[in-house]
Design a protein around this motif. Structure first.
Motif, PDB file in Angstrom:
ATOM      1  N   SER A  75      25.050  24.026  42.387  1.00 20.28           N
ATOM      2  CA  SER A  75      24.073  24.905  41.731  1.00 20.28           C
ATOM      3  C   SER A  75      22.645  24.488  42.058  1.00 20.28           C
ATOM      4  CB  SER A  75      24.303  24.901  40.217  1.00 20.28           C
ATOM      5  OG  SER A  75      25.577  25.425  39.922  1.00 20.28           O
ATOM      6  N   GLU A  76      22.407  23.175  42.159  1.00 17.36           N
ATOM      7  CA  GLU A  76      21.082  22.697  42.553  1.00 17.36           C
ATOM      8  C   GLU A  76      20.771  23.085  43.995  1.00 17.36           C
ATOM      9  OE1 GLU A  76      20.847  18.734  39.713  1.00 17.36           O
ATOM     10  OE2 GLU A  76      21.994  18.641  41.587  1.00 17.36           O
ATOM     11  N   MET A  77      21.801  23.056  44.859  1.00 16.34           N
ATOM     12  CA  MET A  77      21.597  23.477  46.250  1.00 16.34           C
ATOM     13  C   MET A  77      21.207  24.949  46.315  1.00 16.34           C
ATOM     14  SD  MET A  77      21.916  20.880  48.291  1.00 16.34           S
ATOM     15  CE  MET A  77      22.332  21.455  49.932  1.00 16.34           C
ATOM     16  N   ALA A  78      21.837  25.775  45.467  1.00 15.22           N
ATOM     17  CA  ALA A  78      21.472  27.189  45.430  1.00 15.22           C
ATOM     18  C   ALA A  78      20.023  27.343  44.991  1.00 15.22           C
ATOM     19  CB  ALA A  78      22.412  27.955  44.504  1.00 15.22           C
ATOM     20  N   LEU A  79      19.607  26.544  44.014  1.00 18.60           N
ATOM     21  CA  LEU A  79      18.234  26.600  43.525  1.00 18.60           C
ATOM     22  C   LEU A  79      17.251  26.159  44.606  1.00 18.60           C
ATOM     23  CD1 LEU A  79      17.175  27.445  40.723  1.00 18.60           C
ATOM     24  CD2 LEU A  79      17.044  25.028  40.138  1.00 18.60           C
ATOM     25  N   LEU A  80      17.574  25.072  45.323  1.00 19.47           N
ATOM     26  CA  LEU A  80      16.652  24.634  46.368  1.00 19.47           C
ATOM     27  C   LEU A  80      16.656  25.603  47.549  1.00 19.47           C
ATOM     28  CD1 LEU A  80      17.955  23.031  49.064  1.00 19.47           C
ATOM     29  CD2 LEU A  80      18.431  21.347  47.333  1.00 19.47           C
ATOM     30  N   SER A  81      17.764  26.291  47.786  1.00 15.59           N
ATOM     31  CA  SER A  81      17.776  27.336  48.816  1.00 15.59           C
ATOM     32  C   SER A  81      16.820  28.460  48.428  1.00 15.59           C
ATOM     33  CB  SER A  81      19.185  27.895  48.996  1.00 15.59           C
ATOM     34  OG  SER A  81      20.031  26.907  49.529  1.00 15.59           O
ATOM     35  N   LEU A  82      16.824  28.813  47.148  1.00 13.81           N
ATOM     36  CA  LEU A  82      15.903  29.843  46.669  1.00 13.81           C
ATOM     37  C   LEU A  82      14.456  29.389  46.849  1.00 13.81           C
ATOM     38  CD1 LEU A  82      15.152  32.469  45.228  1.00 13.81           C
ATOM     39  CD2 LEU A  82      15.586  31.284  43.049  1.00 13.81           C
ATOM     40  N   GLY A  83      14.151  28.159  46.454  1.00 18.75           N
ATOM     41  CA  GLY A  83      12.788  27.659  46.608  1.00 18.75           C
ATOM     42  C   GLY A  83      12.338  27.659  48.062  1.00 18.75           C
ATOM     43  N   ILE A 114      27.782  25.426  31.754  1.00 17.65           N
ATOM     44  CA  ILE A 114      28.815  24.750  32.547  1.00 17.65           C
ATOM     45  C   ILE A 114      30.066  24.427  31.734  1.00 17.65           C
ATOM     46  CG2 ILE A 114      27.165  23.813  34.195  1.00 17.65           C
ATOM     47  CD1 ILE A 114      27.413  21.107  32.704  1.00 17.65           C
ATOM     48  N   THR A 115      30.229  25.061  30.570  1.00 15.57           N
ATOM     49  CA  THR A 115      31.357  24.717  29.703  1.00 15.57           C
ATOM     50  C   THR A 115      32.706  25.185  30.237  1.00 15.57           C
ATOM     51  OG1 THR A 115      31.034  26.690  28.338  1.00 15.57           O
ATOM     52  CG2 THR A 115      29.912  24.663  27.626  1.00 15.57           C
ATOM     53  N   ALA A 116      32.720  26.070  31.234  1.00 12.80           N
ATOM     54  CA  ALA A 116      33.999  26.474  31.829  1.00 12.80           C
ATOM     55  C   ALA A 116      34.582  25.357  32.691  1.00 12.80           C
ATOM     56  CB  ALA A 116      33.840  27.748  32.660  1.00 12.80           C
ATOM     57  N   VAL A 117      33.742  24.408  33.110  1.00 13.01           N
ATOM     58  CA  VAL A 117      34.148  23.248  33.905  1.00 13.01           C
ATOM     59  C   VAL A 117      35.078  23.675  35.052  1.00 13.01           C
ATOM     60  CG1 VAL A 117      34.882  20.834  33.794  1.00 13.01           C
ATOM     61  CG2 VAL A 117      34.015  21.931  31.740  1.00 13.01           C
ATOM     62  N   ASP A 126      35.304  36.616  28.606  1.00 12.12           N
ATOM     63  CA  ASP A 126      34.004  37.283  28.460  1.00 12.12           C
ATOM     64  C   ASP A 126      32.835  36.359  28.796  1.00 12.12           C
ATOM     65  OD1 ASP A 126      35.204  39.687  27.627  1.00 12.12           O
ATOM     66  OD2 ASP A 126      35.324  38.967  25.556  1.00 12.12           O
ATOM     67  N   LYS A 127      33.120  35.110  29.171  1.00 14.45           N
ATOM     68  CA  LYS A 127      32.063  34.137  29.479  1.00 14.45           C
ATOM     69  C   LYS A 127      31.314  34.569  30.739  1.00 14.45           C
ATOM     70  CE  LYS A 127      32.418  29.663  28.914  1.00 14.45           C
ATOM     71  NZ  LYS A 127      31.232  29.368  28.135  1.00 14.45           N
ATOM     72  N   LEU A 128      30.000  34.544  30.660  1.00 15.48           N
ATOM     73  CA  LEU A 128      29.165  34.805  31.830  1.00 15.48           C
ATOM     74  C   LEU A 128      28.944  33.487  32.556  1.00 15.48           C
ATOM     75  CD1 LEU A 128      26.485  37.242  30.381  1.00 15.48           C
ATOM     76  CD2 LEU A 128      28.370  37.784  31.919  1.00 15.48           C
ATOM     77  N   LEU A 129      29.343  33.433  33.805  1.00 15.68           N
ATOM     78  CA  LEU A 129      29.214  32.221  34.605  1.00 15.68           C
ATOM     79  C   LEU A 129      28.007  32.327  35.531  1.00 15.68           C
ATOM     80  CD1 LEU A 129      32.951  31.675  35.537  1.00 15.68           C
ATOM     81  CD2 LEU A 129      31.643  30.544  33.739  1.00 15.68           C
ATOM     82  N   GLY A 130      27.631  31.211  36.077  1.00 12.10           N
ATOM     83  CA  GLY A 130      26.530  31.179  37.025  1.00 12.10           C
ATOM     84  C   GLY A 130      25.190  31.021  36.340  1.00 12.10           C
ATOM     85  N   VAL A 131      24.170  30.947  37.146  1.00 13.54           N
ATOM     86  CA  VAL A 131      22.811  30.808  36.640  1.00 13.54           C
ATOM     87  C   VAL A 131      22.416  32.105  35.945  1.00 13.54           C
ATOM     88  CG1 VAL A 131      20.403  30.461  37.323  1.00 13.54           C
ATOM     89  CG2 VAL A 131      22.213  29.124  38.413  1.00 13.54           C
ATOM     90  N   ARG A 132      21.911  31.992  34.745  1.00 11.15           N
ATOM     91  CA  ARG A 132      21.565  33.170  33.941  1.00 11.15           C
ATOM     92  C   ARG A 132      20.102  33.561  34.093  1.00 11.15           C
ATOM     93  NH1 ARG A 132      26.044  34.639  34.262  1.00 11.15           N
ATOM     94  NH2 ARG A 132      24.672  36.298  34.829  1.00 11.15           N
TER      95      ARG A 132
END
Length: 178
Positions: A75-83, A114-117, A126-132
Motif C-alpha cells: 500500500s505504501e508502494m502504491a502511495l509512493l507511485s502516486l506521489g 487493514i482489519t481484513a488481514v 460489506d467491508k470496503l477494502l483499499g485506501v479510502r
C-alpha cells in the motif's frame, strides 16, 4: 520518517522531447501500452518485484504486519507511485507552460482499513477494502503566481495515470497459471 534528500537544483526535462511525446499522443489518442511486472516471494512477506531489466524492487511489511520491515509495504508502494506520478505531471506541465520549478515536494497520506488481514481477519462482505482517501500536499517553489501553481497541480492531478487508477474503478482479473 527517514531523512529527506533535497536537491540543490532541479534537473530540467527536455522540452522538445516533451513536445514530441505530446504530439505522438495527439496523433494516436487510442494507443494503449501494456505494463508488465513480476513478483517473486522471497519468504515471510518479503517480495522481489521485477520491471523491465531493472534491479529487483523489494516490498515488505512492517513488524506489526508480520514482515521484516526492510522496505515499503504494497500500500505504501502504491502511495509512493502516486506521489511520483503527480511529481512527473507537475514537472511536465510546468515545463510545457514555461514555469521554472525550483522546489517540488509532495507529501501523501492515505487512510486504509487493514482489519481484513488479507482475507484472514474481518471478512465482512460489506467491508470496503483499499485506501479510502488520499491527501496530497504540494510544496512548490516556482516563478509564477499561486493561482498558476494551483491550476498546475489540479491539471497534473486530473491527467495523472496513477491518480486516475485510484479515482476510477479498474478491474483486476486473477488467473491461475498451471
Amino acid at each position: 520518517m527517514a531523512e529527506v534528500y533535497i536537491p540543490s537544483c532541479l534537473r530540467p526535462i527536455d522540452n522538445d522531447g516533451l513536445k514530441q511525446l505530446g504530439d505522438q499522443g495527439k496523433a494516436a489518442p487510442d494507443t494503449i501500452k501494456t505494463l508488465k511486472s513480476k513478483t517473486v516471494l522471497e519468504g515471510q512477506f518479503k517480495n522481489l518485484n521485477y520491471i523491465r531489466d531493472l534491479p529487483a524492487i523489494v516490498v515488505d511489511e512492517p513488524p506489526g504486519l508480520l514482515g521484516e520491515d526492510t522496505a515499503p509495504n504494497p500500500s505504501e508502494m502504491a502511495l509512493l507511485s502516486l506521489g511520483s506520478c503527480l511529481s512527473v505531471g507537475v514537472q511536465a506541465n510546468a515545463t510545457a507552460r514555461g514555469i521554472n520549478l525550483t522546489k517540488l515536494e509532495i507529501s501523501l497520506e492515505g487512510d486504509i482499513n487493514i482489519t481484513a488481514v488479507w482475507g484472514t481477519g474481518d471478512v465482512d462482505p460489506d467491508k470496503l477494502l483499499g485506501v479510502r482517501e488520499v491527501r496530497a500536499f504540494f510544496d512548490i517553489e516556482a516563478d509564477c503566481s499561486e493561482k498558476e501553481l494551483e491550476d498546475l497541480v489540479q491539471h497534473a492531478t486530473r491527467w495523472s495515470p496513477v491518480a486516475n487508477t485510484y479515482m476510477n474503478k479498474v478491474p483486476v482479473t486473477p488467473t491461475l497459471v498451471k
